[in-house]
Design an enzyme around this catalytic site. Structure first.
Site, short mmCIF file in Angstrom:
data_model
loop_
_atom_site.label_atom_id
_atom_site.label_comp_id
_atom_site.label_asym_id
_atom_site.label_seq_id
_atom_site.Cartn_x
_atom_site.Cartn_y
_atom_site.Cartn_z
N LYS A 193 1.21 0.84 -2.59
CA LYS A 193 0.83 1.04 -1.01
C LYS A 193 2.21 1.23 -0.37
O LYS A 193 2.85 0.28 -0.15
CB LYS A 193 -0.24 0.06 -0.21
CG LYS A 193 -0.38 0.38 0.94
CD LYS A 193 -1.26 -0.58 1.72
CE LYS A 193 -0.08 -1.12 2.67
NZ LYS A 193 0.66 -0.50 3.52
N THR A 247 8.71 -12.05 5.96
CA THR A 247 8.46 -13.50 5.43
C THR A 247 7.17 -13.77 5.88
O THR A 247 6.34 -14.59 5.02
CB THR A 247 9.76 -14.42 5.92
OG1 THR A 247 10.67 -14.08 5.16
CG2 THR A 247 9.32 -15.90 5.53
N GLY A 250 4.54 -12.21 3.45
CA GLY A 250 4.93 -12.90 2.17
C GLY A 250 4.13 -14.07 1.98
O GLY A 250 3.42 -14.48 1.05
N GLU A 267 9.86 -10.44 -2.20
CA GLU A 267 11.10 -10.09 -1.75
C GLU A 267 10.93 -9.98 -0.30
O GLU A 267 10.46 -9.21 0.23
CB GLU A 267 11.86 -8.65 -2.39
CG GLU A 267 13.30 -8.77 -2.46
CD GLU A 267 13.64 -8.09 -1.18
OE1 GLU A 267 14.08 -8.88 -0.13
OE2 GLU A 267 13.90 -7.08 -1.22
N CYS A 301 16.92 -6.12 4.61
CA CYS A 301 16.70 -7.39 4.35
C CYS A 301 18.06 -8.21 4.01
O CYS A 301 18.17 -9.40 4.17
CB CYS A 301 15.57 -7.71 3.68
SG CYS A 301 15.53 -7.00 1.93
N GLU A 398 15.50 -13.26 11.55
CA GLU A 398 15.74 -12.01 11.28
C GLU A 398 15.36 -11.09 12.16
O GLU A 398 14.07 -11.12 12.63
CB GLU A 398 15.10 -11.74 9.92
CG GLU A 398 15.27 -10.43 9.43
CD GLU A 398 14.76 -9.95 7.95
OE1 GLU A 398 13.52 -9.96 8.15
OE2 GLU A 398 15.26 -9.49 7.06
P1 ADP Z 1 7.13 -5.49 9.00
O1 ADP Z 1 6.39 -6.66 9.76
O2 ADP Z 1 8.57 -5.38 9.06
O3 ADP Z 1 6.52 -4.12 9.34
P2 ADP Z 1 5.61 -5.96 6.72
O4 ADP Z 1 5.79 -7.09 6.16
O5 ADP Z 1 4.46 -6.20 7.89
O6 ADP Z 1 6.67 -5.87 7.38
O7 ADP Z 1 5.00 -4.74 6.18
C1 ADP Z 1 5.57 -4.60 4.49
C2 ADP Z 1 4.24 -4.14 3.83
O8 ADP Z 1 3.40 -4.81 3.88
C3 ADP Z 1 3.58 -2.89 4.56
O9 ADP Z 1 3.35 -2.02 3.49
C4 ADP Z 1 2.37 -3.24 5.21
O10 ADP Z 1 1.30 -2.37 5.51
C5 ADP Z 1 2.16 -4.43 4.11
N1 ADP Z 1 1.13 -5.43 4.98
C6 ADP Z 1 1.06 -5.68 6.07
N2 ADP Z 1 0.26 -7.11 6.45
C7 ADP Z 1 -0.26 -7.31 4.95
C8 ADP Z 1 -1.14 -8.28 4.39
N3 ADP Z 1 -1.82 -9.04 5.12
N4 ADP Z 1 -1.27 -7.99 2.91
C9 ADP Z 1 -0.78 -7.35 2.31
N5 ADP Z 1 0.06 -6.38 2.73
C10 ADP Z 1 0.36 -6.31 4.18
#
Ligand code: ADP
Length: 488
Positions: A193, A247, A250, A267, A301, A398
């Protein structure tokens, strides 16, 4: 840095001739479906969302919004393809991955332009950094496909099965390559995705995968936002999760995976110290600071978002850095002269601006380049904070934008203490002309990657990943194979 020819204006300052990259050879559809089982298919619920250009605010295309039903369909296709892909002769698998690499090289210009349009990064970076690295990752891991026994002597490497891969918006195609190439080389199939603000190059990559005749279902690409990502993480028939992102997300993923048999690599964020000693080549170090924090608008990052400069050279470094910041061009990502492109999304710009306000509230002094920025689009001038203390949030957290926190140190021990004093441990930089200092610092700084007299250099052979809140596991190099194999 090579500039296009320009001319002097009436005030005697050099005006660079605008040099926008042509978009003629770029073919973008109005609407993109999901790539499942070798075909582009409409989402079950029929819903789509827009992806916009952050530099023009115009809609580039509408993209399928995947529901749980679509994710399930993609996982089933990936599971079905395990039979073909996992049992194929490894050298044959390698040939398909080489083919993907070669097609990407042939279409590199088109990919670079779309990456800059959808994500906002300067064309010079997408063309000269991202795309060569994308091809290099596929070439590198293609070479491992039939050598896994040599990589793990005495073991019996076997694929894990279906890998769920969730990637961010800062290096959209490069992160897809980091994830897909090792997974395929090890005989896994993939459901990937891309991030919701930058889905286009991953969907173009789906075309490449189809054109390379990769068997249907080996790579599936589903688009959507966090809920789609969560559906991948929670799917019971996924064997491994690879995530790159914030994070916070994550942590949510780690919680969701606790108690399951799924393997995972995460990561996550960083707050790297770029440490300049008084014996460093100062002009080169200043370029390294600029590259460390302003590359890709600071949406990196492993960005060198904290400058730690030895007190005796702090004034000189800061003076030269501010002068250099005044010369950086912020604007059209498709212009070859642009140094800093558009901030990826209004949401990210809001976050960066909230940190700019916070830094001042915390008592820091803010310096921002006076460079002009376009009226339309999302922009942030190169910025630095001085007068910060270690506990300030702009030092600890960050920001993921072109914002540098500047601190000084007197002794090596103080530099090490300050460098290690954040929750993160992804990367770092050391600038000195003493080899012994480099070795000492690299042993004492707790970070997955440390650059010496350079910054932000990447190579597929080199493992990448973090300590502490920067993540779990390594990607790249031999270590990157380990994450996609069971070693019975
Ligand atoms: P940012 O906050 O910098 O946009 P994210 O960590 O939210 O970065 O986004 C990184 C990826 O994780 C994107 O593809 C986003 O759609 C996806 N994402 C966001 N929330 C979730 C979640 N709860 N579970 C799995 N993937 C997610």
């Amino acid at each position: 840095m090579v500039r296009e020819l320009g001319k002097l204006d009436f005030k005697g300052t050099w005006q660079y001739a605008a040099a926008p990259e042509s978009t003629d050879h770029v073919q973008l559809g109005d609407r993109y479906d999901l790539f499942i089982d070798g075909d582009f298919v409409a989402p079950a619920a029929g819903k789509y969302f827009d992806t916009i250009s952050p530099s023009t605010e115009k809609v580039l295309a509408s993209v399928a919004l995947s529901s749980n039903v679509d994710v399930d369909r993609a996982v089933k296709a990936a599971r079905g393809a395990c039979r073909v892909w996992g049992r194929m002769k490894p050298a044959e698998r390698g040939k398909y991955i080489y083919r993907i690499a070669r097609i990407i090289q042939e279409r590199a210009r088109e990919f670079a332009v779309i990456e800059s349009m959808d994500g906002g990064k300067p064309i010079r970076e997408s063309r000269d950094v991202d795309l060569p690295l994308v091809a290099a990752h596929f070439f590198y891991y293609a070479g491992w496909a039939d050598k896994l026994e040599y990589a793990f002597p005495g073991k019996r490497p076997a694929p894990l099965g279906v890998a769920g891969q969730i990637i961010p918006w800062n290096f959209p195609l490069l992160m897809a390559a980091w994830k897909i190439a090792p997974a395929l080389a090890c005989g896994n199939t993939v459901v990937l995705k891309p991030a919701e603000t930058t889905p286009l190059t991953a969907l173009k990559l789906a075309e490449v995968i189809r054109d390379a005749d990769v068997p249907p279902g080996v790579v599936n690409i589903v688009t959507g936002a966090g809920e789609t990502g969560a559906a991948i993480v929670e799917h019971s028939d996924v064997d491994k999760i690879a995530f790159t992102g914030s994070t916070d997300v994550g942590r949510q993923i780690q919680k969701a995976l606790a108690g399951t048999a799924k393997k995972y690599t995460l990561e996550l964020g960083g707050k790297a110290a770029n440490i300049i000693f008084e014996d460093a080549a100062i002009d080169q170090a200043v370029e390294g600071i600029v590259d460390g924090i302003f590359f890709n608008q600071g949406h990196v990052c492993c960005a060198g978002s904290r400058l730690l400069v030895q007190e005796s050279v702090a004034d000189e470094v800061l003076g030269k850095l501010k002068d250099r910041m005044e010369t950086l061009i912020v604007g059209d990502p498709l212009d070859k002269n642009t140094d800093i492109g558009a901030i990826n999304s209004p949401r990210q710009l809001e976050k960066i601006e909230s940190y700019l306000a916070l830094g001042r509230t915390e008592g820091a002094e803010m310096y921002q380049s006076s460079v002009a920025v376009p009226d339309t689009g999302y922009w942030c001038r190169p910025t630095l904070f001085t007068g910060v203390s270690q506990s300030n949030r702009v030092v600890q957290e960050e920001i993921f934008g072109p914002v540098l926190a500047v601190q000084t140190f007197r002794t090596m021990a103080e530099g090490i203490d300050k460098a290690n004093n954040t929750p993160y441990g992804l990367s770092g930089g050391v600038w000195t002309d003493k080899g012994a200092k480099i070795f000492h610092m690299t042993q004492k700084i707790r970070a997955g990657v440390i650059w010496a007299n350079t910054f932000n250099k990447f190579d597929p052979t080199s493992p990448f990943g973090g300590y502490k809140e920067s993540g779990v596991g390594r990607e790249g190099g031999l270590h990157g194979l380990d994450a996609y194999l069971s070693l019975g």
